[in-house]
Write a protein that holds these residues in place. Structure first.
Motif, mmCIF file in Angstrom:
data_model
loop_
_atom_site.group_PDB
_atom_site.id
_atom_site.type_symbol
_atom_site.label_atom_id
_atom_site.label_comp_id
_atom_site.label_asym_id
_atom_site.label_seq_id
_atom_site.Cartn_x
_atom_site.Cartn_y
_atom_site.Cartn_z
ATOM 1 N N GLU A 305 27.600 29.778 34.766
ATOM 2 C CA GLU A 305 26.803 30.775 35.454
ATOM 3 C C GLU A 305 26.591 31.965 34.532
ATOM 4 O OE1 GLU A 305 27.241 32.651 39.787
ATOM 5 O OE2 GLU A 305 28.674 33.479 38.353
ATOM 6 N N SER A 306 25.347 32.399 34.421
ATOM 7 C CA SER A 306 25.025 33.503 33.526
ATOM 8 C C SER A 306 25.396 34.839 34.157
ATOM 9 C CB SER A 306 23.539 33.506 33.179
ATOM 10 O OG SER A 306 22.755 33.692 34.339
ATOM 11 N N VAL A 307 25.634 35.814 33.292
ATOM 12 C CA VAL A 307 25.956 37.163 33.727
ATOM 13 C C VAL A 307 25.111 38.124 32.917
ATOM 14 C CG1 VAL A 307 27.750 38.931 33.835
ATOM 15 C CG2 VAL A 307 28.309 36.566 34.375
ATOM 16 N N ASP A 308 24.467 39.063 33.591
ATOM 17 C CA ASP A 308 23.665 40.048 32.878
ATOM 18 C C ASP A 308 24.569 40.974 32.086
ATOM 19 O OD1 ASP A 308 21.326 39.033 33.925
ATOM 20 O OD2 ASP A 308 21.320 40.401 35.646
ATOM 21 N N THR A 309 24.194 41.228 30.846
ATOM 22 C CA THR A 309 24.949 42.138 29.993
ATOM 23 C C THR A 309 24.135 43.390 29.753
ATOM 24 O OG1 THR A 309 24.058 41.194 27.956
ATOM 25 C CG2 THR A 309 26.050 40.186 28.871
ATOM 26 N N ILE A 340 39.794 34.693 28.064
ATOM 27 C CA ILE A 340 38.710 33.835 28.546
ATOM 28 C C ILE A 340 38.581 34.002 30.050
ATOM 29 C CG2 ILE A 340 40.158 31.796 28.957
ATOM 30 C CD1 ILE A 340 37.820 30.095 27.805
ATOM 31 N N GLU A 341 37.373 33.838 30.555
ATOM 32 C CA GLU A 341 37.144 33.800 31.998
ATOM 33 C C GLU A 341 36.902 32.351 32.412
ATOM 34 O OE1 GLU A 341 34.149 36.491 33.420
ATOM 35 O OE2 GLU A 341 34.815 38.121 32.108
ATOM 36 N N ALA A 342 37.398 31.999 33.582
ATOM 37 C CA ALA A 342 37.247 30.629 34.069
ATOM 38 C C ALA A 342 37.067 30.637 35.579
ATOM 39 C CB ALA A 342 38.460 29.780 33.680
ATOM 40 N N ARG A 343 36.443 29.561 36.080
ATOM 41 C CA ARG A 343 36.283 29.390 37.524
ATOM 42 C C ARG A 343 36.220 27.902 37.833
ATOM 43 N NH1 ARG A 343 31.014 31.594 40.716
ATOM 44 N NH2 ARG A 343 30.011 30.085 39.338
ATOM 45 N N THR A 344 37.025 27.484 38.786
ATOM 46 C CA THR A 344 36.959 26.094 39.235
ATOM 47 C C THR A 344 35.843 25.951 40.261
ATOM 48 O OG1 THR A 344 38.581 26.508 40.977
ATOM 49 C CG2 THR A 344 39.418 25.744 38.856
ATOM 50 N N ASP A 403 40.921 29.205 43.538
ATOM 51 C CA ASP A 403 39.815 28.296 43.251
ATOM 52 C C ASP A 403 38.489 28.947 43.626
ATOM 53 O OD1 ASP A 403 40.884 25.847 42.155
ATOM 54 O OD2 ASP A 403 41.817 25.462 44.098
ATOM 55 N N ARG A 404 37.447 28.542 42.906
ATOM 56 C CA ARG A 404 36.063 28.965 43.144
ATOM 57 C C ARG A 404 35.831 30.459 42.886
ATOM 58 N NH1 ARG A 404 36.780 25.934 48.172
ATOM 59 N NH2 ARG A 404 35.950 23.812 47.973
ATOM 60 N N THR A 405 36.760 31.111 42.225
ATOM 61 C CA THR A 405 36.636 32.538 41.926
ATOM 62 C C THR A 405 36.896 32.766 40.439
ATOM 63 O OG1 THR A 405 37.441 33.117 44.131
ATOM 64 C CG2 THR A 405 37.505 34.853 42.466
ATOM 65 N N TRP A 406 36.040 33.545 39.788
ATOM 66 C CA TRP A 406 36.247 33.835 38.369
ATOM 67 C C TRP A 406 37.552 34.603 38.169
ATOM 68 C CZ3 TRP A 406 33.742 31.631 34.526
ATOM 69 C CH2 TRP A 406 32.448 31.143 34.727
ATOM 70 N N PHE A 407 38.309 34.221 37.165
ATOM 71 C CA PHE A 407 39.520 34.943 36.804
ATOM 72 C C PHE A 407 39.588 35.065 35.292
ATOM 73 C CE2 PHE A 407 40.737 30.475 36.918
ATOM 74 C CZ PHE A 407 41.493 30.310 35.771
ATOM 75 N N VAL A 408 40.429 35.990 34.830
ATOM 76 C CA VAL A 408 40.590 36.256 33.399
ATOM 77 C C VAL A 408 41.978 35.807 32.967
ATOM 78 C CG1 VAL A 408 40.619 38.005 31.585
ATOM 79 C CG2 VAL A 408 39.018 38.227 33.504
ATOM 80 N N LYS A 409 42.016 35.027 31.921
ATOM 81 C CA LYS A 409 43.294 34.589 31.355
ATOM 82 C C LYS A 409 43.433 35.183 29.953
ATOM 83 C CE LYS A 409 44.856 30.389 32.035
ATOM 84 N NZ LYS A 409 45.125 28.924 31.965
ATOM 85 N N THR A 410 44.574 35.804 29.701
ATOM 86 C CA THR A 410 44.891 36.362 28.385
ATOM 87 C C THR A 410 46.135 35.671 27.856
ATOM 88 O OG1 THR A 410 43.999 38.525 29.042
ATOM 89 C CG2 THR A 410 45.424 38.462 27.094
ATOM 90 N N ILE A 411 46.059 35.204 26.624
ATOM 91 C CA ILE A 411 47.184 34.485 26.012
ATOM 92 C C ILE A 411 47.516 35.137 24.675
ATOM 93 C CG2 ILE A 411 48.040 32.269 25.158
ATOM 94 C CD1 ILE A 411 46.029 30.877 26.954
ATOM 95 N N VAL A 412 48.796 35.400 24.447
ATOM 96 C CA VAL A 412 49.272 35.869 23.148
ATOM 97 C C VAL A 412 50.294 34.857 22.643
ATOM 98 C CG1 VAL A 412 50.404 37.701 21.849
ATOM 99 C CG2 VAL A 412 48.909 38.291 23.780
ATOM 100 N N GLU A 463 34.190 26.004 35.002
ATOM 101 C CA GLU A 463 33.348 26.793 34.101
ATOM 102 C C GLU A 463 34.219 27.703 33.242
ATOM 103 O OE1 GLU A 463 29.435 28.179 36.261
ATOM 104 O OE2 GLU A 463 31.066 28.060 37.730
ATOM 105 N N PHE A 464 33.764 27.924 32.014
ATOM 106 C CA PHE A 464 34.435 28.836 31.094
ATOM 107 C C PHE A 464 33.381 29.742 30.465
ATOM 108 C CE2 PHE A 464 37.063 24.989 31.091
ATOM 109 C CZ PHE A 464 38.345 25.491 31.265
ATOM 110 N N ARG A 465 33.722 30.999 30.282
ATOM 111 C CA ARG A 465 32.813 31.927 29.619
ATOM 112 C C ARG A 465 33.618 33.074 29.003
ATOM 113 N NH1 ARG A 465 30.177 34.638 35.121
ATOM 114 N NH2 ARG A 465 31.844 36.179 35.465
#
Length: 477
Positions: A305-309, A340-344, A403-412, A463-465
């Motif tokens: 899904e696109s997002v306006d920047t 990364i952002e992801a959504r199932t 599920d079905r909601t965009w979330f942000v994952k940060t990994i170090v 989805e990943f973005r």
């Protein structure tokens, strides 16, 4: 973004009980000199200019804090940071010293919480100070000085904010890029002091052994310290007033964040960090980019899904569906920070982000899982290892996204340590103490490897973005 999941556990109140010396909007008094008068100027093209002009009812110290602390990324936004990420205003909508979580805008802008408001998860006590959590704050008032409570994870370039309260006899500090047990504040760390002139010649906001400030702040009140570390540059402000600007010709590289106890009583709240200078990694199928595995017909790869920047363009992203498989990057990463952002697309979707994979293999790497199912509806009891958890190694301590909601994952990832945040909450802090092995399925892999984005079940989608990453600087001293 996740909604309704408090940063602080249900047993811990989101706002601290009344305290004899606490204030919702503490009055900050300080001596103004030619040096600390240099409050960051407002830019005429700032998107917050209308808001700034309307803040006539807010004390000027808060307006200063908006400029120097709240503009997290405007104007000086680090190269590679998402230009569409909303600005984060910490000072106006978050009274200093009152426990809070991160807002959805702050999470999307890249901020993570180092302190969850209830436990010392992700921290290690180097010494015998009595660091503990009371009323949503990290507190210490006894110990054989000096002692350090430091993060398990190391960071290199970042912005950091922390609220603190000290007494007139307190000698404490915030350590940046520190060794686990630092010996020299001019060599193996940067120590930003918290002390009155009665206690130390390096008063609050000074860099011990490096640079002094003549700023004075009220003891017994909450204050906010903001630090920015980029390369050899360290910049610090207290309550919006700049105190230190250092250029180190021999930067130490990555290091821990440390909270010091030396004497007196010290409290810390709202410890938030944002990694800087992440590079956008396009997710595109093609030679020299990403490949579909285990074969090119394994699954369908379409646009997310696109997002306006801000500039009207849509960030690159993908939607995986119609099969069982993965896409693998041609680039490799060893010790790195990634967001990364992801959504199932469906309830119960099983997916994951793999890293340090053996390039060209069939997902022989570490997997940070995407799995939102719960046992009996309890977010502390994930089915399998939970979103953010390291599959078969370390379960997520809490499933904070849905599920079905965009979330942000940060990994170090650095050395054998892996830390994962989901929507700003740290859910994993794990060290792989197994014997070294090139294959992470069998042992500890420290070599660089590829990334992979997986779809586990054919009748679901994910989805990943906004994939952003970079290698961490090596520790030099």
């Amino acid at each position: 973004m996740t909604k309704g999941i408090p940063l602080i556990s249900p047993e811990q109140p989101s706002s601290p009980p009344a305290h004899p010396t606490s204030q919702s909007h503490p009055v900050v008094r300080y001596r103004v000199t030619e040096r600390n008068r240099r409050i960051a100027p407002r830019r005429s093209n700032s998107p917050l200019e209308p808001a700034m002009n309307s803040l006539t009812h807010i004390p000027r110290y808060l307006v200063a804090a908006v400029v120097a602390v709240g503009l997290l990324g405007t104007g000086d936004r680090a190269a590679g940071q998402d230009p569409s990420a909303p600005l984060s205003v910490l000072a106006v909508d978050s009274p200093i010293g009152v426990s809070r979580g991160l807002s959805p805008d702050e999470i999307r802008a890249g901020w993570i919480a180092l302190f969850d408001g209830a436990t010392l998860f992700g921290w290690r006590n180097e010494g015998d100070a009595d660091f503990r959590v009371e009323e949503g704050a990290i507190r210490a008032d006894r110990g054989s000085a000096p002692c350090l409570l430091r993060t398990e994870t190391q960071f290199d370039d970042y912005e950091l904010t922390v609220d603190f309260r000290a007494t007139r006899t307190t000698n404490s500090g915030l350590f940046l890029r520190t060794a686990p047990r630092p010996n020299d504040p001019t060599g193996d760390c940067f120590e930003i002091n918290i002390a009155t002139a009665e206690v130390s010649p390096f008063t609050t906001g000074s860099a011990v052994g490096r640079q002094k400030t003549d700023m004075a702040v009220d003891a017994e009140q909450w204050h906010r310290l903001h630090a920015r570390a980029t390369g050899g540059m360290i910049e610090v402000s207290v309550d919006g007033v700049p105190t230190v600007r250092l250029v180190d010709s021999l930067p130490v590289g990555r290091g821990h964040i440390g909270l010091q106890y030396n004497q007196g009583t010290i409290e810390f709240r709202n410890v938030f960090l944002r990694p800087l200078d992440l590079e956008t990694i396009p997710i595109e199928i093609g030679e020299g980019a990403w490949r579909i595995g285990p074969d090119s017909d394994a699954l369908h790869v379409g646009p997310a899904e696109s997002v306006d920047t801000a500039d009207g363009e849509s960030p690159a992203g993908v939607r995986l569906s119609g099969g069982v498989g993965y896409i693998e990057s041609s680039r490799t990463f060893g010790d790195f920070v990634l967001r990364i952002e992801a959504r199932t697309g469906d309830a119960g979707t099983n997916s994951g982000l793999f890293f340090r994979c053996i390039p060209g293999s069939d997902l022989d790497g570490y997997e940070s899982q995407i799995e939102h199912r719960l046992v009996d509806g309890d977010r502390s009891k994930p089915v399998d290892f939970g979103t953010g958890g390291i599959f078969r190694r370390a379960a997520a301590r809490q499933v904070v996204s849905d599920d079905r909601t965009w979330f942000v994952k940060t990994i170090v990832v650095e050395g054998n340590r892996i830390a994962v945040w989901v929507d700003g909450h740290q859910v994993v802090d794990w060290a792989d103490d197994r014997k070294p092995d090139p294959n992470p399925r069998r042992g500890a892999r420290r070599e660089a490897g590829s990334l992979a984005l997986q779809l586990h079940d054919a009748d679901t989608s994910v989805e990943f973005r906004h994939l952003m990453a970079r290698e961490l600087e090596a520790r030099r001293r």
